[in-house]
Design an enzyme around this catalytic site. Structure first.
Site, PDB file in Angstrom:
ATOM      1  N   SER A  20       3.355  -3.591   4.273  1.00  0.00           N
ATOM      2  CA  SER A  20       2.764  -4.743   5.035  1.00  0.00           C
ATOM      3  C   SER A  20       1.655  -5.247   4.254  1.00  0.00           C
ATOM      4  O   SER A  20       1.391  -4.791   3.229  1.00  0.00           O
ATOM      5  CB  SER A  20       2.478  -3.914   6.368  1.00  0.00           C
ATOM      6  OG  SER A  20       1.279  -2.974   6.486  1.00  0.00           O
ATOM      7  N   ASP A  41       4.983   3.986   0.744  1.00  0.00           N
ATOM      8  CA  ASP A  41       4.319   3.795   1.684  1.00  0.00           C
ATOM      9  C   ASP A  41       4.584   4.789   2.768  1.00  0.00           C
ATOM     10  O   ASP A  41       5.797   5.414   2.668  1.00  0.00           O
ATOM     11  CB  ASP A  41       4.584   2.178   2.505  1.00  0.00           C
ATOM     12  CG  ASP A  41       3.538   1.770   3.274  1.00  0.00           C
ATOM     13  OD1 ASP A  41       3.176   2.304   4.346  1.00  0.00           O
ATOM     14  OD2 ASP A  41       3.231   0.719   2.978  1.00  0.00           O
ATOM     15  N   ASP A  58       3.240   9.898   1.819  1.00  0.00           N
ATOM     16  CA  ASP A  58       1.895   9.910   2.416  1.00  0.00           C
ATOM     17  C   ASP A  58       0.968  10.166   0.933  1.00  0.00           C
ATOM     18  O   ASP A  58       1.000  11.025   0.532  1.00  0.00           O
ATOM     19  CB  ASP A  58       1.480  11.085   3.298  1.00  0.00           C
ATOM     20  CG  ASP A  58       0.142  11.049   3.763  1.00  0.00           C
ATOM     21  OD1 ASP A  58      -0.689  10.078   3.093  1.00  0.00           O
ATOM     22  OD2 ASP A  58      -0.117  11.782   4.509  1.00  0.00           O
ATOM     23  N   ASN A  84      -2.853  -0.111  -4.084  1.00  0.00           N
ATOM     24  CA  ASN A  84      -3.177  -0.967  -2.898  1.00  0.00           C
ATOM     25  C   ASN A  84      -3.395  -0.418  -1.599  1.00  0.00           C
ATOM     26  O   ASN A  84      -4.261  -0.931  -0.659  1.00  0.00           O
ATOM     27  CB  ASN A  84      -1.940  -2.029  -2.772  1.00  0.00           C
ATOM     28  CG  ASN A  84      -2.218  -2.973  -1.435  1.00  0.00           C
ATOM     29  OD1 ASN A  84      -3.157  -3.618  -1.309  1.00  0.00           O
ATOM     30  ND2 ASN A  84      -1.474  -2.484  -0.343  1.00  0.00           N
ATOM     31  N   TYR A 148     -15.909   3.430   3.932  1.00  0.00           N
ATOM     32  CA  TYR A 148     -15.030   2.635   3.321  1.00  0.00           C
ATOM     33  C   TYR A 148     -15.685   1.695   1.917  1.00  0.00           C
ATOM     34  O   TYR A 148     -15.328   1.792   0.733  1.00  0.00           O
ATOM     35  CB  TYR A 148     -14.595   1.430   4.362  1.00  0.00           C
ATOM     36  CG  TYR A 148     -13.878   0.499   3.879  1.00  0.00           C
ATOM     37  CD1 TYR A 148     -12.587   0.857   3.514  1.00  0.00           C
ATOM     38  CD2 TYR A 148     -14.280  -0.862   3.474  1.00  0.00           C
ATOM     39  CE1 TYR A 148     -11.595  -0.231   3.119  1.00  0.00           C
ATOM     40  CE2 TYR A 148     -13.474  -1.842   3.164  1.00  0.00           C
ATOM     41  CZ  TYR A 148     -12.105  -1.583   2.835  1.00  0.00           C
ATOM     42  OH  TYR A 148     -11.190  -2.376   2.440  1.00  0.00           O
ATOM     43  N   LYS A 152     -14.841   1.975  -2.181  1.00  0.00           N
ATOM     44  CA  LYS A 152     -14.383   0.915  -2.816  1.00  0.00           C
ATOM     45  C   LYS A 152     -15.368   0.845  -4.022  1.00  0.00           C
ATOM     46  O   LYS A 152     -14.620   0.300  -5.075  1.00  0.00           O
ATOM     47  CB  LYS A 152     -14.278  -0.244  -1.922  1.00  0.00           C
ATOM     48  CG  LYS A 152     -13.204  -0.111  -0.805  1.00  0.00           C
ATOM     49  CD  LYS A 152     -11.965  -0.341  -1.518  1.00  0.00           C
ATOM     50  CE  LYS A 152     -10.718  -0.658  -0.244  1.00  0.00           C
ATOM     51  NZ  LYS A 152      -9.593  -0.527  -1.210  1.00  0.00           N
TER      52      LYS A 152
HETATM   53  P1  NAD Z   1      -2.632  -2.628   5.949  1.00  0.00           P
HETATM   54  O1  NAD Z   1      -3.225  -1.645   6.908  1.00  0.00           O
HETATM   55  O2  NAD Z   1      -2.158  -4.307   6.435  1.00  0.00           O
HETATM   56  O3  NAD Z   1      -1.468  -2.213   4.831  1.00  0.00           O
HETATM   57  C1  NAD Z   1      -1.786  -1.022   4.207  1.00  0.00           C
HETATM   58  C2  NAD Z   1      -0.517  -0.501   4.026  1.00  0.00           C
HETATM   59  O4  NAD Z   1      -0.825   0.861   3.128  1.00  0.00           O
HETATM   60  C3  NAD Z   1       0.309  -0.164   5.041  1.00  0.00           C
HETATM   61  O5  NAD Z   1       1.948  -0.511   4.994  1.00  0.00           O
HETATM   62  C4  NAD Z   1       0.158   1.276   5.196  1.00  0.00           C
HETATM   63  O6  NAD Z   1       1.273   1.737   5.736  1.00  0.00           O
HETATM   64  C5  NAD Z   1       0.117   1.883   3.843  1.00  0.00           C
HETATM   65  N1  NAD Z   1      -0.697   3.090   3.904  1.00  0.00           N
HETATM   66  C6  NAD Z   1      -1.881   3.304   4.354  1.00  0.00           C
HETATM   67  N2  NAD Z   1      -2.272   4.628   4.306  1.00  0.00           N
HETATM   68  C7  NAD Z   1      -1.192   5.231   3.630  1.00  0.00           C
HETATM   69  C8  NAD Z   1      -1.016   6.306   3.020  1.00  0.00           C
HETATM   70  N3  NAD Z   1      -1.640   7.512   3.018  1.00  0.00           N
HETATM   71  N4  NAD Z   1       0.333   6.570   2.316  1.00  0.00           N
HETATM   72  C9  NAD Z   1       1.019   5.483   2.082  1.00  0.00           C
HETATM   73  N5  NAD Z   1       1.053   4.278   2.554  1.00  0.00           N
HETATM   74  C10 NAD Z   1      -0.238   4.159   3.158  1.00  0.00           C
HETATM   75  O7  NAD Z   1      -3.929  -3.112   5.044  1.00  0.00           O
HETATM   76  P2  NAD Z   1      -4.271  -4.379   3.884  1.00  0.00           P
HETATM   77  O8  NAD Z   1      -5.409  -5.327   4.737  1.00  0.00           O
HETATM   78  O9  NAD Z   1      -2.995  -5.010   3.521  1.00  0.00           O
HETATM   79  O10 NAD Z   1      -5.117  -3.859   2.931  1.00  0.00           O
HETATM   80  C11 NAD Z   1      -4.706  -3.305   1.686  1.00  0.00           C
HETATM   81  C12 NAD Z   1      -5.677  -3.143   0.663  1.00  0.00           C
HETATM   82  O11 NAD Z   1      -6.546  -4.393   0.563  1.00  0.00           O
HETATM   83  C13 NAD Z   1      -6.546  -2.009   1.055  1.00  0.00           C
HETATM   84  O12 NAD Z   1      -6.952  -1.329  -0.093  1.00  0.00           O
HETATM   85  C14 NAD Z   1      -7.710  -2.565   1.634  1.00  0.00           C
HETATM   86  O13 NAD Z   1      -8.969  -1.622   1.694  1.00  0.00           O
HETATM   87  C15 NAD Z   1      -7.982  -3.882   0.800  1.00  0.00           C
HETATM   88  N6  NAD Z   1      -8.594  -4.937   1.400  1.00  0.00           N
HETATM   89  C16 NAD Z   1      -8.133  -5.688   2.523  1.00  0.00           C
HETATM   90  C17 NAD Z   1      -8.879  -6.596   3.296  1.00  0.00           C
HETATM   91  C18 NAD Z   1      -8.571  -7.389   4.315  1.00  0.00           C
HETATM   92  O14 NAD Z   1      -9.374  -8.105   4.899  1.00  0.00           O
HETATM   93  N7  NAD Z   1      -7.310  -7.316   4.737  1.00  0.00           N
HETATM   94  C19 NAD Z   1     -10.172  -6.869   2.579  1.00  0.00           C
HETATM   95  C20 NAD Z   1     -10.691  -5.939   1.586  1.00  0.00           C
HETATM   96  C21 NAD Z   1     -10.020  -5.179   1.128  1.00  0.00           C
END
Ligand code: NAD
Length: 247
Positions: A20, A41, A58, A84, A148, A152
């Protein structure tokens, strides 16, 4: 325009958390660019792409992750890695717990190190590799994100150090720091109607939330063979937020 096929065509990329959000956009973009994506995932994607191998794992569970990595490495030469998968657990210093710290560290940092450790022997043998770590603008500081932001910022040290250790083998390592991007992770921590979310928008010079595809575009570019002279960098995809306040 050159008709030469890019080296990425038919190659394997491992993307963690690709079911996702940003990870999904990255997976679909790399597939569009001709790669086969291995998606690690917890959750199955809404639809598994024919050019995708989904592995339910996981990434915070070290033995489970190492065994999944050993399996895919035995079957494929994986020269691209996108770390990611990430979780947030918003909290101020008063409310953050060591349980939060360990949980977020395991997903956001330890998993990235373990994935790189496992795939590097193959990349070194190929004398080629591309690693992109997904960080966050919050690494520069964000209230209520003590744990968090700490994880990062750790990713930046990891990225820069790993870049130096593997450079001689033609492997590049970079980090991307997204600003606010419209995904499940962002909207659950920042509900659209919350005053704090509205204040965030006011600090974005481009005056909008970013799209997962806009992060995926930079990931794809850094994974390209032609990006071979960019390493150890942290690049922000943040609508200008890290530059300063606009009018
Ligand atoms: P999201 O929650 O939409 O997607 C994260 C995905 O990681 C999910 O599919 C989830 O199932 C998977 N995941 C989580 N924990 C897991 C685990 N233990 N094992 C396997 N899979 C796991 O998040 P996103 O917004 O798409 O974020 C993706 C990356 O981008 C992250 O590292 C987040 O910190 C970073 N990020 C996001 C934003 C934002 O605004 N969305 C901003 C800065 C950084």
């Amino acid at each position: 325009m050159s008709t030469k096929q890019s080296r990425s065509s038919g190659e394997f990329a491992l993307v963690t958390g690709a079911s996702s959000g940003i990870g999904r956009a990255v997976a679909l973009r790399l597939i569009e660019d001709g790669m086969h994506v291995i998606n690690f995932d917890l959750n199955t994607p809404a639809a598994i792409n024919p050019h995708e191998t989904f592995v339910k794992v996981d990434v915070s569970n070290e033995s489970e992750l190492r065994s999944a990595l050993a399996n895919v490495s035995a079957q494929h030469c994986i020269t691209r890695l996108v770390n990611n998968a990430g979780i947030v657990r918003p909290a101020t210093i008063e409310h953050a717990t060591t349980a939060d710290l360990h949980a977020v560290m395991n997903v956001n940092v330890a998993a990235a190190i373990i994935c790189a450790q496992s795939l590097l022997p193959g990349m070194r043998a190929a004398k080629f590799g591309r690693i992109v770590n997904i960080s966050s603008r919050a690494a520069l500081g964000k209230a209520e994100r003590i744990v968090y932001a700490t994880t990062k910022a750790a990713i930046h040290g990891f990225t820069r150090t790993l870049a130096l250790e593997v450079a001689a083998d033609g492997i590049t390592v970079n980090a991307i720091g997204p600003g606010p991007i419209a995904t499940e992770l962002f909207t659950s921590a920042n509900p659209p109607e919350a005053p704090a979310t509205k204040r965030i928008l006011e600090t974005v010079p481009l005056r909008r939330i970013g799209k997962p595809d806009e992060v995926a575009h930079l990931v794809a570019s850094l994974l390209d063979e032609r990006a071979g002279y960019t390493t150890g960098q942290v690049i922000y995809v943040c609508g200008g937020m890290t530059v300063g306040l606009a009018l």
